[in-house]
Design a protein around this motif. Structure first.
Motif, short mmCIF file in Angstrom:
data_model
loop_
_atom_site.label_atom_id
_atom_site.label_comp_id
_atom_site.label_asym_id
_atom_site.label_seq_id
_atom_site.Cartn_x
_atom_site.Cartn_y
_atom_site.Cartn_z
N LEU A 1 58.97 54.69 86.65
CA LEU A 1 58.09 54.01 85.70
C LEU A 1 58.85 52.96 84.90
O LEU A 1 58.39 51.82 84.74
N PHE A 2 60.04 53.31 84.41
CA PHE A 2 60.80 52.40 83.55
C PHE A 2 61.76 51.49 84.34
O PHE A 2 62.23 50.49 83.79
N PHE A 3 62.02 51.84 85.59
CA PHE A 3 62.88 51.00 86.43
C PHE A 3 62.17 50.73 87.75
O PHE A 3 62.49 51.33 88.79
N PRO A 4 61.18 49.82 87.72
CA PRO A 4 60.36 49.56 88.91
C PRO A 4 61.15 49.16 90.15
O PRO A 4 60.71 49.38 91.28
N GLN A 5 62.34 48.57 89.97
CA GLN A 5 63.11 48.13 91.13
C GLN A 5 63.58 49.29 92.00
O GLN A 5 63.95 49.07 93.16
N LEU A 6 63.57 50.49 91.48
CA LEU A 6 63.87 51.64 92.33
C LEU A 6 62.90 51.71 93.51
O LEU A 6 63.27 52.10 94.62
N ALA A 7 61.66 51.33 93.24
CA ALA A 7 60.65 51.33 94.30
C ALA A 7 60.54 49.99 95.01
O ALA A 7 60.27 49.94 96.21
N LEU A 8 60.76 48.90 94.30
CA LEU A 8 60.48 47.57 94.85
C LEU A 8 61.67 46.91 95.52
O LEU A 8 61.50 45.93 96.24
N TRP A 9 62.89 47.44 95.29
CA TRP A 9 64.07 46.77 95.82
C TRP A 9 64.03 46.68 97.34
O TRP A 9 64.23 45.60 97.92
N LEU A 10 63.77 47.80 98.02
CA LEU A 10 63.81 47.80 99.48
C LEU A 10 62.69 46.98 100.10
O LEU A 10 62.95 46.16 101.00
N PRO A 11 61.42 47.11 99.68
CA PRO A 11 60.38 46.26 100.27
C PRO A 11 60.62 44.77 99.99
O PRO A 11 60.33 43.93 100.85
N ASN A 12 61.15 44.43 98.80
CA ASN A 12 61.47 43.01 98.52
C ASN A 12 62.59 42.51 99.43
O ASN A 12 62.56 41.36 99.89
N LEU A 13 63.56 43.38 99.69
CA LEU A 13 64.67 43.00 100.57
C LEU A 13 64.19 42.81 102.01
O LEU A 13 64.61 41.87 102.70
N MET A 14 63.28 43.67 102.44
CA MET A 14 62.85 43.65 103.85
C MET A 14 61.76 42.62 104.12
O MET A 14 61.73 42.00 105.18
N PHE A 15 60.87 42.42 103.15
CA PHE A 15 59.69 41.60 103.40
C PHE A 15 59.60 40.38 102.49
O PHE A 15 58.69 39.58 102.60
N GLY A 16 60.53 40.26 101.52
CA GLY A 16 60.54 39.09 100.64
C GLY A 16 59.51 39.15 99.54
O GLY A 16 58.76 40.08 99.40
#
Length: 438
Positions: A423-438
């Motif tokens: 909840l407080f560190f959204p990049q825990l969830a978004l880091w990998l999909p952003n890396l893979m799919f932009g």
């Protein structure tokens, strides 16, 4: 009659019908039909049918029976037993190692199946007697099996993620990628908790006395064969999804075929095994479809009479910071989890919550991870706690339901901590999909 009153009446009708023991799918479908008839007359039945058809025609939904079938075949092939043996022997004799290995095996099984029930049953049959035989604390053993088994709601190919993606109309592939890091983080929290507790109180976990664990490492490596097939299957299914070679549904079909190949390699493939796997798949998917029918029809009619707009406006109008609004949504899901199935929770809440999340400037993929983590809490939380009932069905004599509910309480706290981190560190969830799919 105002929409506020209608909303209250619908909720009361749902609670009343469930109190009489009517299945949830039938309850929601009946309330939606009555509401449609009261508002639109006989033409309302066409509206109910069209709402249901629009969901059931989704190609991605076909992935659910494939993944369920894959899990049922693997459950009957003995792969969980060989995997647990391999991890137990390779893990050595450290204090608490069997509990840690149980968590690792649960992560691997989650990545092979995507559903929770079968995984907890397998761990309950294989790992729980082993830990109790070795003298592990009963509460610690029960808690780690239920908590680690529930990781299947988060780690891809999670069926919960598939259903959420359909309800929120977001990429299932991105949801799968988003669940990887939080799933590993949550498993790491469980492992850290086990090691710390065993360090502080050695009586909770005696030293592993499995004879093979005393072998030199180069001899223990031969036991890796029990872990090779699961990793091959996981790599093929998830690799095909993430590289874009196949869709999620096609990868699920590959997984179903792969599970049968694994069963054949382990000499467990038979007509009886396939028949039993298909029968259990039909029962599981049939119950899922009934829940989808009821929930989708109810939300569809409620949307037409202005209910969704009312609730969306209410949430958007809350005089709170954006994260506080998200927290309110999570609290609502927790409350609903005390009397509704997870599929109904998704189809009832996500069409309302997802637009609000986007309007607040947050990514619905991130919210999907939070939602899946919340469903994990629902799986363990009394009085419903499906994970607890699954384990009770295979638990040794003397393990009562109240013991299981008491044992999972610390792990519910750990789940809340994991959800707060995302909840407080959204990049825990978004880091990998952003890396893979932009």
């Amino acid at each position: 009659m105002g929409i506020e009153v209608v909303t209250l009446l619908i909720v009361l009708a749902l609670l009343a019908l469930m109190a009489f023991g009517i299945p949830l799918g039938v309850t929601t479908l009946a309330v939606s039909v009555v509401t449609a008839l009261l508002y639109y007359g006989p033409d309302g039945l066409f509206l109910v049918a069209s709402n249901v058809y629009n969901v059931l025609e989704k190609y991605e939904l076909v992935a659910v029976p494939f993944f369920v079938f894959m899990a049922n075949v693997l459950e009957r092939s003995g792969i969980a037993h060989s995997l647990f043996d391999s991890m137990s022997i390779l893990g050595g004799r450290a204090r608490g190692s069997v509990a840690v290995q149980t968590c690792v095996v649960a992560v691997i099984l989650a990545a092979m199946s995507g559903i929770m029930g079968g995984e907890i049953v397998m761990l309950g049959l294989i790992a729980l007697p082993q830990m109790l035989r070795l003298g592990y604390d009963r509460n610690l053993s029960i808690g780690i099996i239920c908590a680690a088994g529930a990781l299947a709601t988060l780690i891809p190919p999670s069926v919960v993620m598939i259903v959420y993606g359909l309800a929120a109309q977001v990429s299932i592939t991105k949801l799968f990628a988003a669940g990887v890091v939080p799933g590993i983080v949550l498993a790491s929290i469980y492992i850290t908790y086990i090691l710390i507790r065993c360090r502080l109180n050695p009586e909770l976990a005696p030293i592993n006395d499995i004879p093979e664990t005393a072998l030199p490492l180069h001899k223990r490596l031969k036991y890796l064969k029990g872990a090779i097939l699961p990793f091959i299957l996981i790599s093929c299914v998830l690799g095909a999804i993430y590289t874009g070679i196949t869709t999620v549904t096609e990868a699920a079909a590959m997984g179903a075929v792969g599970a049968m190949i694994v069963a054949a390699i382990l000499k467990q493939f038979s007509y009886r095994m396939i028949r039993d796997a298909m029968r259990q798949t039909a029962l599981t998917v049939g119950s899922i479809i009934w829940l989808v029918l009821g929930a989708v029809s109810l939300v569809g009619i409620y949307n037409l009479i202005g209910g969704v707009s009312f609730l969306t406006g209410f949430l958007e109008g809350l005089d709170m910071p954006a994260l506080a609004v998200i927290a309110v949504m999570m609290l609502i899901v927790m409350v609903l989890g005390t009397f509704l199935e997870w599929i109904a929770i998704i189809f009832i809440t996500v069409p309302i919550f997802a637009p609000v999340v986007v309007g607040l400037g947050y990514d619905p993929v991130w919210f999907g991870v939070l939602f899946a983590m919340n469903i994990q809490i629902y799986y363990l939380s009394p009085p419903f706690g499906p994970a607890c009932f699954f384990l009770k069905s295979v638990a040794p004599e003397g393990v009562e339901l109240q013991h299981i509910f008491r044992a999972v309480l610390p792990f519910i706290g750990l789940q809340v901590i994991g959800m707060a981190l995302v909840l407080f560190f959204p990049q825990l969830a978004l880091w990998l999909p952003n890396l893979m799919f932009g």
